[in-house]
Enzyme design. Structure first.
Site, PDB file in Angstrom:
ATOM      1  N   HIS A  20       0.843  -1.211   0.000  1.00 17.42           N
ATOM      2  CA  HIS A  20       0.000   0.000   0.000  1.00 17.42           C
ATOM      3  C   HIS A  20       0.871   1.251   0.000  1.00 17.42           C
ATOM      4  CE1 HIS A  20      -3.774   2.132   0.409  1.00 17.42           C
ATOM      5  NE2 HIS A  20      -3.278   2.847   1.402  1.00 17.42           N
ATOM      6  N   ARG A  49      -5.145  15.438   6.414  1.00 18.50           N
ATOM      7  CA  ARG A  49      -5.667  15.250   5.066  1.00 18.50           C
ATOM      8  C   ARG A  49      -5.785  16.588   4.327  1.00 18.50           C
ATOM      9  NH1 ARG A  49     -11.556  12.976   3.279  1.00 18.50           N
ATOM     10  NH2 ARG A  49     -12.071  15.094   3.880  1.00 18.50           N
ATOM     11  N   TYR A  77      -4.900   7.642  -6.891  1.00 19.00           N
ATOM     12  CA  TYR A  77      -6.174   8.356  -7.047  1.00 19.00           C
ATOM     13  C   TYR A  77      -6.064   9.722  -7.696  1.00 19.00           C
ATOM     14  CZ  TYR A  77      -4.840  10.190  -2.382  1.00 19.00           C
ATOM     15  OH  TYR A  77      -4.175  10.739  -1.311  1.00 19.00           O
ATOM     16  N   HIS A 116     -12.071   3.644  -3.321  1.00 21.34           N
ATOM     17  CA  HIS A 116     -11.301   4.324  -2.271  1.00 21.34           C
ATOM     18  C   HIS A 116     -11.717   3.917  -0.864  1.00 21.34           C
ATOM     19  CE1 HIS A 116     -10.158   7.548   0.503  1.00 21.34           C
ATOM     20  NE2 HIS A 116      -9.103   7.705  -0.277  1.00 21.34           N
ATOM     21  N   HIS A 140      -9.604   1.106   1.311  1.00 19.00           N
ATOM     22  CA  HIS A 140      -9.431   1.565   2.689  1.00 19.00           C
ATOM     23  C   HIS A 140     -10.657   1.136   3.489  1.00 19.00           C
ATOM     24  CE1 HIS A 140      -6.959   5.040   0.807  1.00 19.00           C
ATOM     25  NE2 HIS A 140      -6.100   4.283   1.468  1.00 19.00           N
ATOM     26  N   GLU A 149     -10.379   2.764   8.756  1.00 21.15           N
ATOM     27  CA  GLU A 149      -9.151   3.426   9.222  1.00 21.15           C
ATOM     28  C   GLU A 149      -9.456   4.360  10.392  1.00 21.15           C
ATOM     29  OE1 GLU A 149      -7.113   5.752   6.240  1.00 21.15           O
ATOM     30  OE2 GLU A 149      -5.387   6.139   7.545  1.00 21.15           O
ATOM     31  N   HIS A 192      -5.870  -1.166   6.277  1.00 21.32           N
ATOM     32  CA  HIS A 192      -6.003  -0.685   7.667  1.00 21.32           C
ATOM     33  C   HIS A 192      -6.799  -1.663   8.545  1.00 21.32           C
ATOM     34  CE1 HIS A 192      -4.061   2.950   6.391  1.00 21.32           C
ATOM     35  NE2 HIS A 192      -5.049   3.287   5.594  1.00 21.32           N
ATOM     36  N   ASP A 241       2.285   3.263   2.871  1.00 22.01           N
ATOM     37  CA  ASP A 241       1.162   4.200   2.817  1.00 22.01           C
ATOM     38  C   ASP A 241       1.573   5.647   2.552  1.00 22.01           C
ATOM     39  OD1 ASP A 241      -1.382   5.269   3.030  1.00 22.01           O
ATOM     40  OD2 ASP A 241      -1.783   4.590   5.060  1.00 22.01           O
TER      41      ASP A 241
HETATM   42 ZN    ZN Z   1      -3.936   4.758   1.956  1.00 20.02          ZN
END
Ligand code: ZN
Length: 479
Positions: free
Chosen positions: A75, A102, A141, A228, A255, A258, A292, A343
């Site tokens: 990942h 984020r 993405y 996603h 995902h 998470e 996750h 990640d």
């Molecule tokens: Zn990720």
């Protein structure tokens, strides 16, 4: 080829040739134990032809080295390498969290040109190669221009990432992400415009186009399907793309659980947790990897186990983002295979992920050797289990051909310097535990992928150029 001195070139045996070769290390990990006096023979295609007694063959001697199968990083978001070190400060008055991080990640994602994506990805993949990784699953993405308009080639950015991996010499599963919305009853977020393909038909058309092109190019690259998350992909869309992936025999990555907020939003929308939703809709399978899988109940773990689904844990990122602790003890107890990923690339060191999987449970439970299966016994049992996460399980997760060095598998492997101070003095029995728990990255000396050497004496042939281009990119982005 660009970069690298003549002296560098000299050290890369085999780099531009594909002759049959035999290597003789001091020790070779065969999946169960280190073996002495055995050589690894690869055919012209870079496939392991046999593991053979050293007396029977002429070999290239790898002195003071142990050979291990290449690591598989299941990942990755390669472009996130550009925010390393830039998110370790407070941005909120009260609490920083995954969600405030984020925002910063999105602001970086909005700035990158196609060439920037190549340079950032190559930097991440270089560090992977130097740390013994030979195959990567890239959860990709970024699809469109920053204003959300599609490029003429809808896979322009995906192909930049593939090119970066192949130029470094890694195998890559381009796990093409489906992303439809900001969330359940959530207003559109303009920072997500580069990710969104609102129609599953458009998504699948672009996926098939990419798959066809990668196949025709015959590089070490293939596709996978990556809805996603349950937040970003509504159920009808999700069913359509997972059914298409299953019909095509592709890996599916998503995902899952998470953050607690993702679980509660899913319960609000569907009356079920993410794993329960996937399970009751028949979307889990042995091709499915739940990335996750932190906030899961014992029942959800049994549902993952019943479907033979894989989990991908990313402990170095999860601890950085404050996500929580992967319940690897409970997953192992139900025989769920766990793979590993770096990640967000706050660190790229899959051994650190492997040991963190164990260490965070030690801290939580105030016990030692949590993930060892008592029945296994022996000093290498726990380390072998963690090493399997970093190799065999990762290969199964992303559909890579490696993970173990045996006849018919690719000659993807790395050497560890037995004189490196971090592991020197280990006995044959202790060596794997010394490597998994204590090896520093510089102990990894040489790396081969498909019988071609991509790292020699701890350096990649294009290292200087890759690093210098990346430094230029960082200056452009941030100063
Ligand atoms: Zn990720």
């Amino acid at each position: 080829m660009v970069g690298g001195s003549d002296a560098d070139r000299h050290r890369f045996h085999n780099l531009d040739s594909s002759n049959s070769t035999t290597w003789l290390p001091d020790l070779l990990w065969d999946g169960n134990a280190f073996r002495t006096d055995v050589a690894l023979e690869s055919d012209e295609a870079g496939t392991v032809a046999r593991v053979v007694s050293a007396k029977e063959v002429e070999s290239t001697r790898l002195r003071n080295c142990a050979v291990l199968p290449g690591l598989v990083n299941a990942h990755s978001h390669a472009f996130q390498r550009v925010i390393r070190g830039r998110t370790e400060h407070r941005t909120a008055n009260q609490h920083d969290s995954f969600w405030t991080w984020r925002e910063m990640m999105y602001s970086a994602a909005l700035r990158l040109t196609p060439e920037d994506v190549y340079d950032a990805s190559r930097m991440a993949f270089l560090e992977m190669a130097l740390s013994g990784v030979t195959a990567v699953g890239e959860f990709h993405y970024l699809h469109h221009a920053p204003d959300g308009s599609p490029y003429n080639d809808p896979n322009l950015l995906a192909k930049q990432v593939v090119r970066a991996a192949n130029d470094v010499g890694l195998r890559i599963a381009l796990l093409r992400v489906a992303y439809a919305r900001a969330g359940f009853e959530t207003l559109a977020n303009p920072q997500q415009l580069r990710f969104i393909e609102t129609s599953p038909d458009v998504y699948l058309r672009n996926l098939d186009q990419l798959a066809g092109e990668l196949k025709a190019a015959d590089k070490m690259a293939w596709t996978g399907v990556a809805p996603h998350s349950v937040r970003a992909v509504p159920l009808n869309y999700l069913k359509k793309v997972i059914e298409a992936a299953n019909a095509r025999g592709l890996p599916v990555h998503m995902h899952v659980a998470e953050q607690p907020a993702e679980v509660s939003a899913c319960i609000e929308e569907y009356g079920r947790s993410p794993v329960a939703l996937l399970s009751t809709e028949g979307l889990l399978s042995e091709r499915f990897t739940a990335v996750h899988a932190i906030h899961v109940t014992p029942k959800a773990i049994r549902q993952l186990a019943d479907a033979r689904a894989i989990v991908c844990a990313c402990p170095t990122t999860e601890r950085n983002l404050g996500d929580g602790i992967v319940p690897a003890d409970k997953l192992f107890a139900e025989n769920v295979r766990v793979s590993l990923g770096s990640d967000s690339h706050v660190q790229i060191d899959l051994f650190e992920d492997a040991r963190a999987l164990e260490y965070q449970l030690r801290l939580q439970r105030m016990e030692r050797v949590v993930l060892a299966n008592a029945a296994d016994g022996g000093p290498a049992a726990l380390a072998a289990r963690l090493f399997e996460c970093a190799t065999v399980n990762g290969a199964q997760s992303i559909g890579a051909p490696g993970g173990v060095l045996e006849q018919g598998r690719p000659a993807d492997f790395f050497t560890v310097d037995l004189d490196d101070p971090s592991i020197a003095g280990a006995s044959v029995e202790d060596l794997l535990a010394a490597i998994v728990f204590s090896a520093s990255r510089v102990a990894i000396k040489d790396v081969w992928v498909g019988g071609k050497q991509i790292v020699a004496e701890g350096r990649h042939a294009d290292q200087e150029e890759i690093v210098s281009r990346f430094k230029d990119l960082q200056r452009k982005l941030w100063s």
